[in-house]
Motif scaffolding. Structure first.
Motif, mmCIF file in Angstrom:
data_model
loop_
_atom_site.group_PDB
_atom_site.id
_atom_site.type_symbol
_atom_site.label_atom_id
_atom_site.label_comp_id
_atom_site.label_asym_id
_atom_site.label_seq_id
_atom_site.Cartn_x
_atom_site.Cartn_y
_atom_site.Cartn_z
ATOM 1 N N ALA A 1 56.835 6.191 50.918
ATOM 2 C CA ALA A 1 56.536 4.994 51.712
ATOM 3 C C ALA A 1 57.752 4.098 51.895
ATOM 4 O O ALA A 1 57.879 3.408 52.916
ATOM 5 C CB ALA A 1 55.397 4.210 51.054
ATOM 6 N N ASP A 2 58.670 4.108 50.933
ATOM 7 C CA ASP A 2 59.864 3.267 51.030
ATOM 8 C C ASP A 2 60.793 3.705 52.161
ATOM 9 O O ASP A 2 61.666 2.938 52.580
ATOM 10 C CB ASP A 2 60.633 3.297 49.710
ATOM 11 N N ASN A 3 60.625 4.924 52.644
ATOM 12 C CA ASN A 3 61.485 5.436 53.709
ATOM 13 C C ASN A 3 61.092 4.911 55.084
ATOM 14 O O ASN A 3 61.943 4.795 55.968
ATOM 15 C CB ASN A 3 61.419 6.966 53.738
ATOM 16 N N HIS B 1 65.761 13.981 51.556
ATOM 17 C CA HIS B 1 64.892 13.202 50.676
ATOM 18 C C HIS B 1 65.173 13.550 49.222
ATOM 19 O O HIS B 1 65.154 14.722 48.840
ATOM 20 C CB HIS B 1 63.415 13.455 50.990
ATOM 21 N N ALA B 2 65.467 12.527 48.426
ATOM 22 C CA ALA B 2 65.780 12.736 47.012
ATOM 23 C C ALA B 2 64.485 12.911 46.207
ATOM 24 O O ALA B 2 63.461 12.298 46.530
ATOM 25 C CB ALA B 2 66.581 11.561 46.479
ATOM 26 N N PRO B 3 64.540 13.746 45.139
ATOM 27 C CA PRO B 3 65.730 14.458 44.695
ATOM 28 C C PRO B 3 65.831 15.898 45.194
ATOM 29 O O PRO B 3 66.880 16.522 45.084
ATOM 30 C CB PRO B 3 65.567 14.449 43.173
ATOM 31 N N SER B 4 64.746 16.458 45.753
ATOM 32 C CA SER B 4 64.737 17.898 46.036
ATOM 33 C C SER B 4 64.574 18.250 47.502
ATOM 34 O O SER B 4 64.533 19.429 47.849
ATOM 35 C CB SER B 4 63.578 18.551 45.263
ATOM 36 N N ASP B 5 64.452 17.261 48.381
ATOM 37 C CA ASP B 5 64.167 17.457 49.804
ATOM 38 C C ASP B 5 62.764 17.999 50.063
ATOM 39 O O ASP B 5 62.454 18.438 51.174
ATOM 40 C CB ASP B 5 65.207 18.379 50.468
ATOM 41 N N PHE B 6 61.900 17.955 49.048
ATOM 42 C CA PHE B 6 60.546 18.490 49.210
ATOM 43 C C PHE B 6 59.806 17.805 50.358
ATOM 44 O O PHE B 6 59.125 18.452 51.164
ATOM 45 C CB PHE B 6 59.755 18.314 47.903
ATOM 46 N N TYR B 7 59.928 16.469 50.450
ATOM 47 C CA TYR B 7 59.207 15.733 51.479
ATOM 48 C C TYR B 7 60.023 15.507 52.760
ATOM 49 O O TYR B 7 59.562 14.813 53.665
ATOM 50 C CB TYR B 7 58.744 14.381 50.926
ATOM 51 N N ALA B 8 61.207 16.071 52.840
ATOM 52 C CA ALA B 8 62.035 15.852 54.028
ATOM 53 C C ALA B 8 61.344 16.267 55.316
ATOM 54 O O ALA B 8 61.370 15.527 56.305
ATOM 55 C CB ALA B 8 63.379 16.560 53.870
ATOM 56 N N PRO B 9 60.703 17.449 55.372
ATOM 57 C CA PRO B 9 60.017 17.811 56.622
ATOM 58 C C PRO B 9 58.925 16.824 56.992
ATOM 59 O O PRO B 9 58.744 16.478 58.167
ATOM 60 C CB PRO B 9 59.430 19.197 56.326
ATOM 61 N N ARG B 10 58.175 16.346 55.994
ATOM 62 C CA ARG B 10 57.088 15.412 56.254
ATOM 63 C C ARG B 10 57.632 14.089 56.787
ATOM 64 O O ARG B 10 57.091 13.512 57.739
ATOM 65 C CB ARG B 10 56.283 15.174 54.967
ATOM 66 N N LEU B 11 58.717 13.594 56.193
ATOM 67 C CA LEU B 11 59.313 12.342 56.656
ATOM 68 C C LEU B 11 59.820 12.465 58.093
ATOM 69 O O LEU B 11 59.672 11.553 58.909
ATOM 70 C CB LEU B 11 60.478 11.945 55.743
ATOM 71 N N ALA B 12 60.443 13.602 58.388
ATOM 72 C CA ALA B 12 61.037 13.793 59.712
ATOM 73 C C ALA B 12 59.992 13.946 60.804
ATOM 74 O O ALA B 12 60.287 13.677 61.977
ATOM 75 C CB ALA B 12 61.960 15.011 59.693
ATOM 76 N N THR B 13 58.793 14.363 60.437
ATOM 77 C CA THR B 13 57.752 14.591 61.460
ATOM 78 C C THR B 13 56.690 13.519 61.502
ATOM 79 O O THR B 13 55.794 13.564 62.338
ATOM 80 C CB THR B 13 57.074 15.957 61.211
ATOM 81 N N ASP B 14 56.775 12.533 60.596
ATOM 82 C CA ASP B 14 55.792 11.430 60.612
ATOM 83 C C ASP B 14 55.869 10.647 61.907
ATOM 84 O O ASP B 14 56.950 10.409 62.429
ATOM 85 C CB ASP B 14 56.059 10.480 59.441
#
Length: 257
Positions: free
Chosen positions: A215-217, A244-257
C-alpha cells in the motif's frame, strides 16, 4: 498498452511468480511469451554478468513479439572492471551479438559504479562516441556529486548528446523502518540517491524500487503516473520499470494495479 509508453519489470522469469503472476505450473520455456502478453518491455540485468548464447537470443526473438523491447545492461567488464576504458572490442562484440534482435532493443543501460565521479566525464564522453547512433542509451550515476554540484552540468552533457539519465527511485524503500533481514539487505544494496524526474533525452528511463508494504507504493506510483503522462504529452517515449523489495514478488501486481 498506451502507444509510446513502455512498462515492465526487472526480469521476465522469476520462480516466485509462478502461481502469483504466471499460471500455476507454467513451464520455463513459456515464461517470456506469457510475460510479453502483459508487459511490453523488460529491464534485463543478465547481460551484466555474461553474454547470452546466440541460440538463446533467437529464441527470445520468437517468444517476445515485434512490439516488445529488451533493455539490456552493459556487461560489468565494460562498466565496472574497465570503467569504460579500452573497451572497444568488448562493446562491439556485445552489440553485434544482439544485432539479430535489433528491432526489439530499447535503451541500453550503462550502469556506472559509485566510484565513477565528475573527474571521469571525459572517459564517459569517449565511450559514448564508440556507440552506434542507431541504438538508444541511458546512463545510471551513483556518485553523490552527480546529484549535487555536478548535477546541472551532467544533465546538460547528456541533453547535448540526447542520452537519457536513469532515474532511480529508492528513497521510499530506504526510509522504511524494518527489522526484516531481507528488507535490510535490500536497503543496504540499493544506492542512496535522491529521486529525480528531470528527463535529458527522448526515452526517460525510470527504475522504481518500492518499499515492502504494498500500500505504501501506491501514492508514489500515482505521482510517477503524472510525470510519465507529462513526458508522453511532450512527445517522449518513457520506459518505466517496477521493482519491489525485497524479492520482487509483488512487482507484477504493483505494475498492473
Amino acid at each position: 498498452m498506451i502507444e509510446n509508453y513502455y512498462l515492465g519489470l526487472p526480469m521476465w522469469a522469476h520462480k516466485l511468480w509462478v502461481g502469483e503472476f504466471f499460471a500455476p505450473k507454467t513451464s520455463q520455456n513459456k515464461l517470456l511469451a506469457e510475460y510479453a502478453s502483459v508487459f511490453n518491455c523488460v529491464e534485463s540485468n543478465t547481460t551484466f554478468y555474461g553474454n547470452p548464447k546466440p541460440a538463446t537470443i533467437d529464441r527470445w526473438k520468437e517468444e517476445a513479439g515485434e512490439n516488445f523491447r529488451f533493455c539490456f545492461k552493459f556487461p560489468q567488464v565494460i562498466t565496472h572492471q574497465r570503467k569504460l576504458k579500452h573497451v572497444r572490442t568488448e562493446v562491439m562484440e556485445f552489440l553485434e551479438l544482439l544485432e539479430p534482435i535489433a528491432g526489439l532493443l530499447g535503451p541500453f543501460l550503462i550502469g556506472l559504479p559509485s566510484t565513477f565521479g565528475p573527474q571521469s566525464v571525459d572517459t564517459l564522453d569517449e565511450f559514448l562516441k564508440l556507440l552506434p547512433t542507431d541504438y538508444a542509451y541511458a546512463v545510471e550515476f551513483r556518485h553523490p556529486a552527480f546529484f549535487k554540484d555536478a548535477e546541472e552540468s551532467i544533465n546538460r552533457f547528456l541533453e547535448d548528446r540526447q542520452i537519457d539519465r536513469v532515474l532511480f527511485h529508492t528513497e521510499t524503500l530506504l526510509s522504511a523502518e524494518t527489522d526484516d533481514p531481507d528488507v535490510l539487505e535490500s536497503q543496504r544494496q540499493k544506492p542512496r540517491v535522491p529521486h529525480r524526474t528531470y528527463a535529458t533525452g527522448r526515452r526517460p528511463f525510470v527504475r522504481f524500487v518500492g518499499p515492502p508494504d504494498v500500500a505504501d507504493n501506491h501514492p508514489h506510483l500515482k505521482d510517477w503516473a503524472d510525470v510519465v503522462a507529462a513526458w508522453i504529452e511532450e512527445g517522449r517515449e518513457p520506459f518505466f520499470f517496477v521493482h519491489h523489495a525485497p524479492s520482487d514478488f509483488y512487482a507484477p501486481r504493483l505494475a498492473t494495479d
